[in-house]
Motif scaffolding. Structure first.
Motif, mmCIF file in Angstrom:
data_model
loop_
_atom_site.group_PDB
_atom_site.id
_atom_site.type_symbol
_atom_site.label_atom_id
_atom_site.label_comp_id
_atom_site.label_asym_id
_atom_site.label_seq_id
_atom_site.Cartn_x
_atom_site.Cartn_y
_atom_site.Cartn_z
ATOM 1 N N PHE A 112 10.920 25.771 -7.609
ATOM 2 C CA PHE A 112 11.825 24.728 -7.120
ATOM 3 C C PHE A 112 12.328 23.876 -8.280
ATOM 4 O O PHE A 112 13.521 23.518 -8.324
ATOM 5 C CB PHE A 112 11.103 23.859 -6.096
ATOM 6 N N LEU A 113 11.447 23.543 -9.236
ATOM 7 C CA LEU A 113 11.872 22.759 -10.390
ATOM 8 C C LEU A 113 12.896 23.519 -11.228
ATOM 9 O O LEU A 113 13.833 22.927 -11.763
ATOM 10 C CB LEU A 113 10.658 22.388 -11.239
ATOM 11 N N VAL A 114 12.720 24.830 -11.348
ATOM 12 C CA VAL A 114 13.706 25.632 -12.071
ATOM 13 C C VAL A 114 15.043 25.605 -11.348
ATOM 14 O O VAL A 114 16.112 25.511 -11.976
ATOM 15 C CB VAL A 114 13.187 27.075 -12.238
ATOM 16 N N THR A 119 9.713 13.330 -10.285
ATOM 17 C CA THR A 119 9.526 12.024 -9.675
ATOM 18 C C THR A 119 9.194 12.178 -8.195
ATOM 19 O O THR A 119 9.194 13.279 -7.643
ATOM 20 C CB THR A 119 10.789 11.168 -9.832
ATOM 21 N N SER A 120 8.944 11.038 -7.565
ATOM 22 C CA SER A 120 8.665 11.051 -6.134
ATOM 23 C C SER A 120 9.872 11.547 -5.343
ATOM 24 O O SER A 120 9.701 12.187 -4.296
ATOM 25 C CB SER A 120 8.264 9.645 -5.677
ATOM 26 N N ASP A 121 11.078 11.297 -5.830
ATOM 27 C CA ASP A 121 12.271 11.812 -5.142
ATOM 28 C C ASP A 121 12.320 13.335 -5.164
ATOM 29 O O ASP A 121 12.754 13.969 -4.191
ATOM 30 C CB ASP A 121 13.524 11.248 -5.800
ATOM 31 N N ASP A 122 11.864 13.927 -6.270
ATOM 32 C CA ASP A 122 11.836 15.390 -6.351
ATOM 33 C C ASP A 122 10.827 15.971 -5.360
ATOM 34 O O ASP A 122 11.086 17.005 -4.724
ATOM 35 C CB ASP A 122 11.495 15.828 -7.769
ATOM 36 N N VAL A 123 9.678 15.305 -5.224
ATOM 37 C CA VAL A 123 8.688 15.763 -4.247
ATOM 38 C C VAL A 123 9.237 15.617 -2.834
ATOM 39 O O VAL A 123 9.047 16.501 -1.980
ATOM 40 C CB VAL A 123 7.371 14.972 -4.413
ATOM 41 N N ILE A 130 3.077 8.330 -13.808
ATOM 42 C CA ILE A 130 2.739 8.054 -12.413
ATOM 43 C C ILE A 130 2.777 9.361 -11.642
ATOM 44 O O ILE A 130 3.663 10.187 -11.827
ATOM 45 C CB ILE A 130 3.735 7.044 -11.796
ATOM 46 N N ASN A 131 1.793 9.539 -10.779
ATOM 47 C CA ASN A 131 1.741 10.749 -9.964
ATOM 48 C C ASN A 131 2.941 10.787 -9.030
ATOM 49 O O ASN A 131 3.141 9.855 -8.228
ATOM 50 C CB ASN A 131 0.438 10.768 -9.153
ATOM 51 N N PRO A 132 3.769 11.826 -9.100
ATOM 52 C CA PRO A 132 4.950 11.878 -8.219
ATOM 53 C C PRO A 132 4.608 12.074 -6.754
ATOM 54 O O PRO A 132 5.441 11.792 -5.887
ATOM 55 C CB PRO A 132 5.747 13.054 -8.775
ATOM 56 N N VAL A 133 3.407 12.558 -6.452
ATOM 57 C CA VAL A 133 2.990 12.713 -5.061
ATOM 58 C C VAL A 133 2.315 11.405 -4.670
ATOM 59 O O VAL A 133 1.125 11.195 -4.899
ATOM 60 C CB VAL A 133 2.040 13.906 -4.883
#
Length: 417
Positions: free
Chosen positions: A74-76, A86-90, A159-162
């Protein structure tokens, strides 16, 4: 008007590329995630090494590797580095999983029309084409654990993104004991809600049909052991010759979670089928696995080669039986059936059932106290049938037997005239 940061993505248009894969290694770390060039992904490899060193099983390592591989893909696709997520990506990842179809190496064939449908016999739904809420929650837990590790070793984001949601109505760790470490509180922010699921017992007539569909004494023996011991399929497949106590009719299994060895009582019928199967198998050493299968592609000078029965081979046995019966039973249904039978017998306490099931907490066993809807309907039908039967006419009570006057005279000491 204030402006909020973040990137708006068209989640429905995202398609994960065939980037990397999870490969078995045959080494101490049983699985590794490699990139599109076949090189191990270094952050994941370090995390899985640490994860394995904390005493987790090879199956857990495999499960975590697949979840991390999906996250990397997904990141790729969104062109974001793993250490800048970031949290938005999660959040977008969770939303994408909620609407995306599972990507398969081979398309569905016979089961394409059954995806997500409810079987009319078992009342169970077939696996769907989309990710379930339980899969998404497991993925979030894996990502949370991964980023906790890389942050702890000084790598990855700050910071943990989750993220976790704060506990409503009070401050987190408000009543913290200073002699104990801080514990995380609150649910993961983007965890979907789980539908409430009730364990279902296989009716006796359906169990008889499934048992009759078995084609060998080996398959009959393993099903009889499963429905009488409530052991998991992976635990039963690990039984060796030394794990059988024929005198007390006990089998020893290695528990899935703790890895502890535990003796479980089995039914006399299960040991009968087990004896018939082992007589066909021949001589068995104490340290050898008892469940074997013949590999028709492999031959020895003495004939076909025996290999240990794997979980995939056991699933194939049930798949053939389900195709013949038009059902979708699994080995875990036998565990539920055994647990519900023990609970409804009212001869065992909840604590007794907890020990047999190998649950660490009593609250896990309490799910079997919830009455199944089909069992309630069966009881109501029986009640209505009893109400419909005409009441039997009351029988007259037999008349009283008179007393002999001479006997009463002797008892009371006088003349009764």
């Amino acid at each position: 008007m204030p402006s909020f940061g973040g990137v708006h993505r068209d989640l429905q248009s995202i398609r994960l590329a065939r980037w990397g894969r999870v490969v078995p290694t045959g080494e101490v770390i049983p699985y590794v995630v490699v990139d599109h060039e076949g090189r191990p992904v270094e952050p994941i490899q370090r995390f899985l090494r640490d994860f394995m060193g904390r005493g987790h099983s090879a199956g857990s390592v495999r499960s975590y590797a697949f979840d991390l591989h999906r996250w990397w893909r997904f990141l790729v696709a969104i062109d974001v580095s793993w250490d800048r997520a970031t949290s938005d990506d999660v959040r977008d990842f969770v939303l994408w999983m909620g609407q995306a179809d599972k990507q398969r190496r081979a398309p569905r064939t016979k089961s394409a029309g059954l995806a997500g449908q409810v079987n009319p016999i078992t009342r169970k739904a077939y696996p769907g084409d989309r990710y379930s809420a339980r899969t998404i929650r497991h993925s979030n837990a894996v990502l949370r654990c991964f980023y906790e590790y890389v942050i702890d070793v000084g790598q990855g984001p700050l910071i943990n993104p989750v993220r976790r949601d704060r506990v409503r109505g009070r401050r987190a760790n408000a009543h913290h004991n200073p002699l104990e470490p801080f514990r995380p509180e609150g649910r993961l922010r983007y965890n979907p809600k789980l539908p409430r699921q009730k364990p279902r017992a296989m009716p006796d007539e359906r169990w008889n049909d499934l048992f009759a569909a078995m084609n060998s004494n080996r398959d009959r023996a393993i099903l009889a052991l499963a429905v009488s011991t409530a052991a998991r399929a992976s635990e039963l497949l690990g039984i060796r010759g030394v794990d059988l106590d024929w005198g007390d009719q006990l089998v020893q299994v290695r528990r899935k979670g703790s890895g502890a060895m535990q003796w479980l009582p089995a039914s006399a019928e299960a040991f009968v089928w087990l004896r018939l199967y082992l007589d066909e198998l021949g001589k068995l050493s104490p340290g050898d696995p008892i469940w074997l299968t013949l590999r028709r592609r492999e031959r020895t000078p003495d004939g076909l080669a025996h290999r240990p029965l794997t979980y995939d081979a056991l699933r194939a046995v049930l798949r053939r039986a389900n195709d013949a019966l038009g059902t979708n039973w699994t080995m875990h249904d036998l565990r539920h059936t055994s647990a519900l039978r023990m609970i409804r017998s009212h001869k065992l306490s909840l604590r007794d059932v907890q020990v047999i099931l190998g649950h660490a907490h009593l609250t896990t066993t309490q799910i079997y106290l919830v009455e199944d809807d089909h069992e309630v309907l069966r009881k109501v039908r029986r009640y209505l049938a009893d109400r419909a039967e005409p009441a039997a006419a009351p029988q007259p009570e037999p008349g009283g037997v008179g007393y002999d006057a001479a006997d009463l005279a002797v008892l009371l000491g006088g003349d009764l005239k």
